[in-house]
Write a protein that holds these residues in place. Structure first.
Motif, PDB file in Angstrom:
ATOM      1  N   ARG A 105      19.528  -1.001 -51.647  1.00 35.68           N
ATOM      2  CA  ARG A 105      19.567   0.343 -52.251  1.00 35.68           C
ATOM      3  C   ARG A 105      20.302   1.345 -51.360  1.00 35.68           C
ATOM      4  O   ARG A 105      20.512   2.481 -51.740  1.00 35.68           O
ATOM      5  CB  ARG A 105      18.146   0.826 -52.533  1.00 35.68           C
ATOM      6  CG  ARG A 105      17.490   0.110 -53.704  1.00 35.68           C
ATOM      7  CD  ARG A 105      16.016   0.400 -53.749  1.00 35.68           C
ATOM      8  NE  ARG A 105      15.378   0.024 -52.474  1.00 35.68           N
ATOM      9  CZ  ARG A 105      14.071   0.109 -52.255  1.00 35.68           C
ATOM     10  NH1 ARG A 105      13.256   0.540 -53.183  1.00 35.68           N
ATOM     11  NH2 ARG A 105      13.569  -0.245 -51.084  1.00 35.68           N
ATOM     12  N   ASN A 106      20.669   0.894 -50.189  1.00 39.23           N
ATOM     13  CA  ASN A 106      21.488   1.709 -49.287  1.00 39.23           C
ATOM     14  C   ASN A 106      22.943   1.333 -49.562  1.00 39.23           C
ATOM     15  O   ASN A 106      23.414   0.271 -49.158  1.00 39.23           O
ATOM     16  CB  ASN A 106      21.099   1.412 -47.836  1.00 39.23           C
ATOM     17  CG  ASN A 106      21.780   2.351 -46.864  1.00 39.23           C
ATOM     18  OD1 ASN A 106      22.296   3.403 -47.262  1.00 39.23           O
ATOM     19  ND2 ASN A 106      21.799   1.988 -45.599  1.00 39.23           N
ATOM     20  N   ILE A 107      23.615   2.216 -50.295  1.00 39.35           N
ATOM     21  CA  ILE A 107      24.890   1.826 -50.914  1.00 39.35           C
ATOM     22  C   ILE A 107      26.065   2.555 -50.280  1.00 39.35           C
ATOM     23  O   ILE A 107      26.032   3.770 -50.078  1.00 39.35           O
ATOM     24  CB  ILE A 107      24.829   2.112 -52.435  1.00 39.35           C
ATOM     25  CG1 ILE A 107      23.819   1.127 -53.054  1.00 39.35           C
ATOM     26  CG2 ILE A 107      26.184   1.966 -53.095  1.00 39.35           C
ATOM     27  CD1 ILE A 107      23.068   1.696 -54.198  1.00 39.35           C
ATOM     28  N   LEU A 108      27.074   1.788 -49.999  1.00 38.31           N
ATOM     29  CA  LEU A 108      28.292   2.346 -49.402  1.00 38.31           C
ATOM     30  C   LEU A 108      29.429   2.212 -50.415  1.00 38.31           C
ATOM     31  O   LEU A 108      29.762   1.104 -50.833  1.00 38.31           O
ATOM     32  CB  LEU A 108      28.637   1.575 -48.119  1.00 38.31           C
ATOM     33  CG  LEU A 108      29.838   2.063 -47.322  1.00 38.31           C
ATOM     34  CD1 LEU A 108      29.584   3.445 -46.723  1.00 38.31           C
ATOM     35  CD2 LEU A 108      30.167   1.073 -46.200  1.00 38.31           C
ATOM     36  N   ILE A 109      29.985   3.347 -50.827  1.00 41.80           N
ATOM     37  CA  ILE A 109      31.150   3.299 -51.729  1.00 41.80           C
ATOM     38  C   ILE A 109      32.375   3.704 -50.910  1.00 41.80           C
ATOM     39  O   ILE A 109      32.465   4.829 -50.429  1.00 41.80           O
ATOM     40  CB  ILE A 109      31.006   4.252 -52.935  1.00 41.80           C
ATOM     41  CG1 ILE A 109      29.667   4.035 -53.652  1.00 41.80           C
ATOM     42  CG2 ILE A 109      32.162   4.061 -53.906  1.00 41.80           C
ATOM     43  CD1 ILE A 109      29.448   4.957 -54.851  1.00 41.80           C
ATOM     44  N   SER A 110      33.281   2.765 -50.758  1.00 39.31           N
ATOM     45  CA  SER A 110      34.488   3.057 -49.982  1.00 39.31           C
ATOM     46  C   SER A 110      35.547   3.625 -50.929  1.00 39.31           C
ATOM     47  O   SER A 110      35.886   3.000 -51.932  1.00 39.31           O
ATOM     48  CB  SER A 110      34.993   1.778 -49.319  1.00 39.31           C
ATOM     49  OG  SER A 110      36.162   2.074 -48.603  1.00 39.31           O
ATOM     50  N   VAL A 111      36.032   4.800 -50.593  1.00 39.11           N
ATOM     51  CA  VAL A 111      36.978   5.467 -51.510  1.00 39.11           C
ATOM     52  C   VAL A 111      38.230   5.910 -50.767  1.00 39.11           C
ATOM     53  O   VAL A 111      38.221   6.154 -49.566  1.00 39.11           O
ATOM     54  CB  VAL A 111      36.338   6.708 -52.173  1.00 39.11           C
ATOM     55  CG1 VAL A 111      35.142   6.326 -53.034  1.00 39.11           C
ATOM     56  CG2 VAL A 111      35.937   7.762 -51.144  1.00 39.11           C
ATOM     57  N   ASP A 112      39.320   5.980 -51.528  1.00 38.57           N
ATOM     58  CA  ASP A 112      40.454   6.802 -51.112  1.00 38.57           C
ATOM     59  C   ASP A 112      40.562   7.818 -52.253  1.00 38.57           C
ATOM     60  O   ASP A 112      39.596   8.015 -52.966  1.00 38.57           O
ATOM     61  CB  ASP A 112      41.720   5.951 -50.926  1.00 38.57           C
ATOM     62  CG  ASP A 112      41.967   5.026 -52.111  1.00 38.57           C
ATOM     63  OD1 ASP A 112      41.446   5.315 -53.219  1.00 38.57           O
ATOM     64  OD2 ASP A 112      42.674   4.024 -51.950  1.00 38.57           O
ATOM     65  N   ALA A 113      41.663   8.447 -52.425  1.00 36.64           N
ATOM     66  CA  ALA A 113      41.712   9.455 -53.484  1.00 36.64           C
ATOM     67  C   ALA A 113      42.388   8.904 -54.739  1.00 36.64           C
ATOM     68  O   ALA A 113      42.965   9.639 -55.520  1.00 36.64           O
ATOM     69  CB  ALA A 113      42.450  10.689 -52.971  1.00 36.64           C
ATOM     70  N   SER A 114      42.296   7.594 -54.938  1.00 35.91           N
ATOM     71  CA  SER A 114      43.034   6.967 -56.040  1.00 35.91           C
ATOM     72  C   SER A 114      42.193   6.859 -57.308  1.00 35.91           C
ATOM     73  O   SER A 114      40.971   7.028 -57.288  1.00 35.91           O
ATOM     74  CB  SER A 114      43.463   5.557 -55.615  1.00 35.91           C
ATOM     75  OG  SER A 114      42.313   4.741 -55.489  1.00 35.91           O
ATOM     76  N   ASP A 115      42.865   6.535 -58.401  1.00 34.11           N
ATOM     77  CA  ASP A 115      42.174   6.297 -59.674  1.00 34.11           C
ATOM     78  C   ASP A 115      41.262   5.077 -59.570  1.00 34.11           C
ATOM     79  O   ASP A 115      40.203   5.032 -60.195  1.00 34.11           O
ATOM     80  CB  ASP A 115      43.197   6.067 -60.797  1.00 34.11           C
ATOM     81  CG  ASP A 115      43.958   7.348 -61.114  1.00 34.11           C
ATOM     82  OD1 ASP A 115      43.487   8.425 -60.716  1.00 34.11           O
ATOM     83  OD2 ASP A 115      45.031   7.245 -61.742  1.00 34.11           O
ATOM     84  N   ASN A 116      41.688   4.091 -58.773  1.00 37.88           N
ATOM     85  CA  ASN A 116      40.858   2.887 -58.612  1.00 37.88           C
ATOM     86  C   ASN A 116      39.526   3.237 -57.971  1.00 37.88           C
ATOM     87  O   ASN A 116      38.475   2.723 -58.367  1.00 37.88           O
ATOM     88  CB  ASN A 116      41.564   1.860 -57.721  1.00 37.88           C
ATOM     89  CG  ASN A 116      42.975   1.616 -58.146  1.00 37.88           C
ATOM     90  OD1 ASN A 116      43.231   1.303 -59.299  1.00 37.88           O
ATOM     91  ND2 ASN A 116      43.907   1.793 -57.227  1.00 37.88           N
ATOM     92  N   ALA A 117      39.590   4.125 -56.989  1.00 41.61           N
ATOM     93  CA  ALA A 117      38.357   4.545 -56.304  1.00 41.61           C
ATOM     94  C   ALA A 117      37.476   5.330 -57.278  1.00 41.61           C
ATOM     95  O   ALA A 117      36.250   5.181 -57.267  1.00 41.61           O
ATOM     96  CB  ALA A 117      38.694   5.388 -55.082  1.00 41.61           C
TER      97      ALA A 117
END
Lengths: 151, 315
Positions: free
Chosen positions: A4-16
């Motif tokens: 339940r400790n969740i890491l969402i890796s993002v850049d600024a893209s539509d995929n993210a």
């Protein structure tokens, strides 16, 4: 590791953003989740720019774009039902070594994240050969966590 | 032209006619305006311009207006001056388009890094009066590797057994040179078979032209590894073998035996030349369209390639 400790890796893209949308839909109704939006910051290649000013200008643009993205991503998660106090943001600087994927995995291990969420660009084989794929490396190398790859 | 520089030209001009005394440039920003007979003054030396360098590829000639063939008047030595020309452009590799940039800063940095290293072209960088980076390069006393190989008049079998082991030995050394760049956070950026020269005296290989760069965050050396694979395929096959030029049916060659990016180039050389060792063929197949695993670093490539040399020597 706590799933339940969740890491969402993002850049600024539509995929993210697709990854954030997906995670929000799944996690919104869930109880006791803690979501961290992780942005791995890498400065644009200085060699591409004629002057220091041009390079700094691009750095600033990138920074603003990511700031806007993180604000939007938080709003998406909160709107889906994740408490605002359970959403965190983290930016990590990444130099040439190690890779972005390895940096994400280091953060995942250090933070005890049991679930890792990432968007996928959908590279062709050729593109993956030349450019490498973060999501492929995450799937291959992640330990002690679930990896959600959102296409 | 000032009398002092005119005297230098008179004294050191090359054994060709200098029809006109041009201008002296201390600012190279407008490199299109610098031509035959002009003198570029940087780094306390004077360089008489003999003309623009040309890129010769596939039988075509492309003038490179920012690269000048020069004579250093103080020494009489031949020099190539690369003037600062920053550009971003699309490079096409098969169906892929890669955004590349040309950077004087990058090449200047690498020239400093490889000073005294015969595996790379040598030169020094100076700033002109406007702050442009002018790279003063020594001519590599050698010849393009691909031209050397094309000139070898031997059947492939004889070439492969008698000559290729020596070529592969030197190619492996050239790969290590590229690894040296990578270890310092640099890339060559434009690894092609016409950018690798064979030294006339030693026979060793020397890389030229490292001003190209590209953005590849997750696989920073991918394009260099791709280039090394292309050269390896060329030297192993003693040229390029296009699928339309071979009896594909007789050899059982399909698209899966061809290169990932160039679907007409056969990389499964063992199907054409059965004496190519399996170990070497496996390396080549990493560059085929059927490969699922790619080399990301030079040591990964060399871990597989170096044992091939032993196999070839034992054969």
């Amino acid at each position: 590791m706590d799933f339940r400790n969740i890491l969402i890796s993002v850049d600024a893209s539509d995929n993210a953003l697709r990854a954030v949308d997906y995670a929000a839909a799944i996690l919104g109704p869930a109880k006791g989740v803690r979501v961290t939006l992780l942005y791995i910051e890498r400065a644009p290649n200085r060699d591409r720019f004629e002057s220091e000013e041009a390079w700094l200008g691009q750095c600033q643009l990138d920074h603003e774009r990511v700031f806007e993205f993180l604000t939007k991503a938080r709003a998406v998660l909160v709107a889906a039902g994740v408490p605002d106090t359970a959403v965190f943001e983290r930016t990590v600087l990444c130099s040439a070594e190690p890779s972005v994927a390895q940096t994400i995995l280091d953060v995942q291990q250090e933070g005890g994240f049991g679930t890792l969420v990432v968007g996928r660009r959908g590279l062709t084989k050729g593109e993956e050969f030349l450019f490498g794929s973060v999501s492929t490396k995450l799937v291959h190398n992640a330990k002690n966590c679930a990896v959600w790859v959102v296409q | 032209m000032p009398e002092s520089v005119r005297a230098l030209v008179e004294r050191y001009k090359p054994p060709v006619t200098v029809g006109s005394f041009g201008a002296v440039f201390t600012d190279t920003s407008q490199f299109m305006d610098i031509g035959y007979g002009d003198v570029i003054a940087v780094g306390q030396s004077h360089y008489l311009v003999m003309g623009d360098e040309r890129e010769r590829r596939f039988g075509m000639e492309d003038p490179k207006f920012w690269v000048k063939r020069c004579i250093e008047l103080e020494s009489g030595a031949y020099r190539i001056l690369k003037l600062e020309f920053q550009e971003t452009f699309d490079q096409h590799i098969g169906p892929l388009t890669i955004t590349c940039h040309r950077s004087a800063v990058k090449e200047a940095r690498i020239l400093r890094l490889v000073t005294g290293d015969p595996r790379f072209m040598q030169g020094q960088t100076y700033k002109d009066d406007h702050g442009n980076l002018v790279r003063v390069l020594e001519r590599v006393a050698g010849r393009r590797l691909d031209l050397n190989i094309e000139d070898i008049h031997a059947e492939h079998r004889e070439y492969f057994h008698e000559i290729f082991p020596g070529i592969l030995t030197r190619f492996i050394a050239a790969c290590r040179a590229i690894h040296h760049l990578h270890q310092h956070g640099e890339t060559h950026g434009d690894i092609r078979r016409d950018h690798l020269y064979v030294d006339f005296k030693t026979g060793d290989y020397c890389w030229i032209d490292f001003d190209y760069g590209y953005d590849s965050v997750e696989n920073p050396f991918g394009l260099d590894l791709f280039g090394l694979g292309n050269i390896l395929s060329f030297i192993s096959g003693k040229g390029v073998h296009a699928i339309q030029d071979v009896d594909a049916e007789a050899h059982g060659i399909t698209e899966a035996d061809c290169a990932l990016f160039f679907r007409h180039r056969v990389v499964n050389l063992r199907k054409l030349f059965p004496y190519v060792p399996e170990e070497l063929n496996r390396v080549l197949m990493h560059y085929s369209s059927q490969s699922e695993v790619y080399y990301e670093t030079v040591p990964e490539l060399l871990d597989d390639l170096e044992p091939c040399l032993d196999t070839l020597r034992r054969a």
